[in-house]
Motif scaffolding. Structure first.
Motif, mmCIF file in Angstrom:
data_model
loop_
_atom_site.group_PDB
_atom_site.id
_atom_site.type_symbol
_atom_site.label_atom_id
_atom_site.label_comp_id
_atom_site.label_asym_id
_atom_site.label_seq_id
_atom_site.Cartn_x
_atom_site.Cartn_y
_atom_site.Cartn_z
ATOM 1 N N SER A 272 0.848 -1.185 0.000
ATOM 2 C CA SER A 272 0.000 0.000 0.000
ATOM 3 C C SER A 272 0.887 1.239 0.000
ATOM 4 N N GLU A 289 -3.394 4.145 0.127
ATOM 5 C CA GLU A 289 -4.164 3.888 -1.090
ATOM 6 C C GLU A 289 -3.388 2.942 -2.000
ATOM 7 N N PRO A 308 -2.572 5.215 -8.300
ATOM 8 C CA PRO A 308 -3.790 4.632 -7.699
ATOM 9 C C PRO A 308 -4.421 3.581 -8.603
#
Length: 311
Positions: A272, A289, A308
């Motif tokens: 992450s 994220e 992302p």
């Protein structure tokens, strides 16, 4: 047979060596000599630009024998932050060791010639205390196996990010080294590589008041296990997670930021990304994220999805 010891570099937190060897019952490893290499690995902390450690000796403890010692001539200074992504620098080479099971490794340190530098203060050097570093050294306890007539390569994973702390009050030095080490067998490790669109993440966060703004380019956190719970870095965390934190670096050609998490034993991991600063001595409320689970295979690089993630 001969053996060489090397330093290497990335970043991890777990301690111990139990997964690196057997019980010593294998007769092929109980006599003669074998060839073995050792390395040390890291990834940078937030404001640290240089973490130089002066190594003076390496010691190995056979299960049924006396310490095997390899003094270095003078001392060998190594800036751990220069050793990232699998880069290595040898400390000692081509030395024989008895084959068999070893239960401990120690790195003896010269604290007078060890220091740190900060990005925020340029070339200023700050003293670094290593408790018992000059007497008993940095210790890695647990079994690892050196087989007879065989070459075995190990890497010592040294997490500067978690290990360097800023002591309060009357301290031995400006900074303190509380080492967090682990040992991996290089035949059993792979890596994770990927990219992060930092510009998009920064723009999105600036446009949304509910999201924390990016405080730097960010880093990818690596956690042991599939669908593992994400958490900040904390020197008091006894759970072993995050296992590794890898700062991202700009790829000029793509305008994306790249990262590689190396020396990961085979298995499942969760990664992450966060662009919030993480104080290793405090509990920080960090926003993550691009969380995803990946499998690492020995001697292979697993490619992660772009962060992302596409919804």
């Amino acid at each position: 047979m001969k053996r060489s010891v090397q330093l290497i570099a990335i970043s991890t937190l777990a301690a111990g060596m139990a997964a690196c060897g057997g019980s010593g019952s294998d007769s092929s490893a109980s006599s003669g000599t074998g060839t073995v290499s050792f390395g040390i690995t890291d990834a940078p902390a937030m404001d640290l630009s240089n973490v130089t450690i002066a190594f003076t000796e390496i010691r190995l403890k056979p299960e049924d024998g006396q310490w095997v010692e390899f003094p270095l001539e003078g001392f060998e200074q190594v800036n751990l932050l220069d050793l990232q992504g699998g880069l290595s620098e040898p400390l000692i080479k081509d030395e024989e060791v008895p084959a068999g099971t070893y239960t401990e490794l120690r790195l003896i340190i010269d604290t007078d010639n060890s220091f740190v530098k900060l990005d925020s203060t340029g070339d200023s050097e700050y003293s670094l205390a290593v408790p018992s570093g000059e007497q008993s050294g940095l210790k890695l306890k647990g079994d690892f196996l050196v087989a007879a007539d065989t070459t075995t390569n190990f890497t010592i994973d040294f997490d500067v990010r978690k290990s360097i702390v800023n002591p309060q009050g009357n301290a031995l030095a400006d900074y303190m080294l509380k080492p967090s080490l682990r040992l991996v067998n290089n035949l059993e490790v792979g890596s994770i590589s990927g990219q992060v669109d930092v510009a998009q993440i920064t723009s999105t966060r600036m446009a949304d008041e509910t999201l924390a703004d990016c405080q730097y380019d960010g880093a990818v956190y690596v956690f042991s296990g599939e669908n593992a719970e994400t958490s900040d870095l904390n020197v008091n965390n006894e759970e072993g997670n995050p296992l590794m934190i890898v700062p991202v670096e700009l790829d000029v050609e793509s305008s994306l930021y790249s990262y590689t998490a190396a020396f990961l034993p085979e298995g499942n991991y969760t990664i992450s990304y966060s662009c919030q600063e993480d104080n290793n001595e405090e509990d920080d409320d960090i926003e993550f994220e691009g969380t995803q689970s990946l499998e690492v295979v020995a001697d292979q690089t697993t490619e992660a999805e772009l962060i992302p993630l596409v919804e």
